[in-house]
Design an enzyme around this catalytic site. Structure first.
Site, short mmCIF file in Angstrom:
data_model
loop_
_atom_site.label_atom_id
_atom_site.label_comp_id
_atom_site.label_asym_id
_atom_site.label_seq_id
_atom_site.Cartn_x
_atom_site.Cartn_y
_atom_site.Cartn_z
N LYS A 1 36.18 40.17 40.83
CA LYS A 1 36.08 38.72 40.58
C LYS A 1 34.64 38.34 40.21
O LYS A 1 33.70 38.66 40.92
CB LYS A 1 36.54 37.97 41.83
CG LYS A 1 36.71 36.47 41.68
CD LYS A 1 37.32 35.90 42.96
CE LYS A 1 37.59 34.40 42.87
NZ LYS A 1 38.23 33.90 44.12
N GLU B 1 45.98 37.38 45.10
CA GLU B 1 44.59 37.69 45.45
C GLU B 1 44.47 38.14 46.91
O GLU B 1 45.04 37.54 47.81
CB GLU B 1 43.74 36.43 45.23
CG GLU B 1 42.27 36.60 45.53
CD GLU B 1 41.48 35.31 45.28
OE1 GLU B 1 40.24 35.39 45.34
OE2 GLU B 1 42.09 34.26 45.04
N CYS C 1 41.72 34.25 40.24
CA CYS C 1 41.63 32.85 40.69
C CYS C 1 40.50 32.06 40.02
O CYS C 1 40.65 31.61 38.89
CB CYS C 1 41.52 32.80 42.21
SG CYS C 1 42.14 31.24 42.92
#
Length: 568
Positions: free
Chosen positions: A117, A44, A154
């Site tokens: 994300k 990330e 994540c």
């Protein structure tokens, strides 16, 4: 079905080092291509480093990040069969925050998939919603070698139980027919985190029928340490693969549409279900944290005030392991109240570690200061003021040494002392980094013995391990003059500061311990007293140096409390 060859690039990035981060990415892209990989996966925000904070509001920062991406795209043309999956920042074209936390899939010089994300954490140490706008709901899929590969970043993978957000990105991936999920992560390490990751993603993989490759970064960044430990999990295998912990790693594994295996089809080594012991985990976490903090901040050496006590002894031992004993310096500063062991135990410790020890007595300095204070204000310097003066004189000497010789000063306070303010602001709190500030005093003793056991010899002298803890700022002073025994204090602090964030067994023990204490008036009064001490000393912690985070809730960015408030 064709077996995909997946290259896992678990690397140590520096925030803002665009040339270095891009060079590391390109090096591993070329290595992956040379070994026949179909996909090379990075972590990330890998191109800029995690977490850049308000640098994300700097146009120069973003322009340099764009330049790093251009260089990766250029090199991608040289390895046209390889799909590179990496993390970066992209502009938000719609309303809301100006940026997205993005994943890009790159092939033959072009961006072939782009994912933003969806779940942005704003708890604990995280504040991503400050800079990023959540990505649109839905799945992002890419065909690679005839297999449908989906993506997440994540936090997207942490809501399968649906407790924290109203969207579960696994749902869209499952419904879209993903055969493999690739997750890019910057997941900081703490006690119990590895087990938590494994349990959560094994359960999510099984519930959704989705194999998943989880690639994490590694390295220390300010308070945080990223442990790597990238892994692969499938519904039938559970956790099938794990990369190294606390170091960079580059591995190739195969995926046949259902299971993970070696690229030659052989079974992968089964990851150890237990993992590291708590002391060994803590040792590695702190050593990596210091090593990277010093390197990134431009320090090649450190200095520690050596009191002959357990806290400075453990700090010195960990620093010697992280940087080499030749780069660690110690100073003993005896006062009128220092015991004979203050100096002799420091000498023995530094001899064992191979560290250079300097001696700088402070008696004359303290007497001269007290004399001047009395003359100026017509009042004697005594009691707490005199005690704190000794700590501040020592802190000044240490900072002068740091300024003169360019060594990073390491502060030596532990979590128990920092919690209740058993430390002197502008004295023993001076420094650029605290190694053991997230360790309770009982853990300091346990880790010290572990350091000796791991070395196979006595690095920290037995006299240091067995002497009663004391600040040695007054005649016959011991910590228990002001505090309950650390075996009692630490359980109260764990219950009060961390609570349910503790590993389950620790939380149950601390809660039961406190419940027994408050069953009588004296115990209840003690618990209230400790809670009040914690609250009243927030102003000290706000001004103290950063500490290396070991637990789920450490002082610093992970615990935000007011200074001016009414406490219990």
């Amino acid at each position: 079905m064709t077996t995909l060859k997946l290259a896992i690039a678990q690397l140590n990035y520096t925030i803002g080092d665009f040339a270095g981060n891009a060079a590391a990415t390109i090096l591993h892209m070329r290595q992956a291509a040379a070994r026949g990989a179909d996909i090379a996966v990075f972590s990330e925000l890998s191109l800029c480093g995690y977490y850049p904070g308000d640098y994300l509001e700097d146009d120069v920062f973003l322009a340099r990040l764009a330049g790093a991406l251009d260089e990766v795209l250029r090199v991608s043309k040289q390895v046209p069969r390889l799909t590179t999956v990496l993390g970066t920042v992209r502009r938000n074209a719609g309303p809301g925050k100006p940026l997205h936390n993005a994943l890009l899939a790159i092939r033959d010089g072009a961006i072939v998939a782009e994912y933003y994300k969806q779940l942005l954490p704003t708890y604990g140490i995280f504040d991503e919603r400050r800079h990023f706008e959540p990505g649109p709901r839905g799945a992002c899929l890419l065909d690679v070698g005839g297999q449908r590969v989906g993506f997440m970043i994540c936090e997207d993978g942490w809501n399968n139980a649906g407790r924290d957000y109203d969207v579960n990105p696994f749902d869209a991936l499952r419904e879209a027919g993903a055969q493999l999920v690739i997750s890019l992560n910057a997941s900081p390490s703490d006690i119990g985190k590895r087990r938590q990751r494994h349990e959560l993603f094994a359960a999510a993989s099984a519930a959704n029928g989705l194999p998943l490759l989880y690639v994490n970064q590694v390295g220390g960044q300010d308070q945080l340490v990223f442990d790597g430990a990238s892994f692969a999990v499938s519904p039938t295998q559970g956790v099938a693969f794990e990369a190294a912990r606390f170091c960079e790693d580059f591995q190739l594994i195969g995926f046949d549409g259902a299971r993970f295996a070696g690229v030659d089809g052989a079974a992968l080594p089964v990851p150890d279900a237990v993992g590291l012991s708590a002391p060994e985990f803590t040792r590695r976490q702190i050593v990596l944290g210091l090593r990277d903090y010093a390197r990134r901040c431009g320090f090649s050496s450190v200095v520690v005030g050596s009191s002959g006590g357990i806290d400075s002894a453990l700090t010195l031992a960990l620093a010697a392991e992280a940087l080499g004993p030749e780069n660690v310096l110690a100073i003993t500063m005896p006062s009128a109240y220092s015991s004979a062991g203050s100096v002799s135990d420091s000498v023995a410790l530094c001899d064992n570690l191979g560290i250079k020890l300097y001696t700088h007595p402070i008696l004359a300095l303290v007497e001269k200061y007290a004399e001047g204070f009395g003359a100026a204000f017509d009042a004697p310097l005594r009691g707490l003021s005199l005690e704190n003066l000794q700590a501040r004189v020592r802190g000044t000497i240490l900072m002068a040494f740091s300024n003169t010789f360019g060594a990073l000063l390491l502060t030596t306070g532990n979590k128990s002392e920092i919690s209740v303010g058993y430390c002197t602001l502008y004295g023993d709190t001076n420094g650029g980094l605290g190694l053991i500030g997230d360790l309770y005093k009982t853990e300091v003793f346990a880790l010290s013995r572990h350091v000796n056991d791991a070395a196979g010899r006595e690095l920290i002298p037995e006299a240091v391990l067995t002497k009663p803890p004391s600040a040695e700022l007054a005649p016959g002073q011991q910590d228990t003059d002001s505090l309950p025994p650390y075996e009692v204090l630490d359980e109260i602090l764990k219950w009060h500061i961390e609570g349910a964030r503790l590993p389950v067994g620790e939380f149950q023990h601390a809660r039961q311990f406190v419940e027994k204490l408050v069953a009588d008036d004296a115990g209840a009064a003690l618990v209230t007293r400790i809670q009040t001490m914690v609250g009243r000393n927030e102003y000290k912690r706000r001004q103290a140096p950063p500490i290396i985070r070991v637990r789920a809730r450490a002082f610093g960015s992970g615990r935000q409390m007011p200074i001016a408030a009414k406490y219990y």
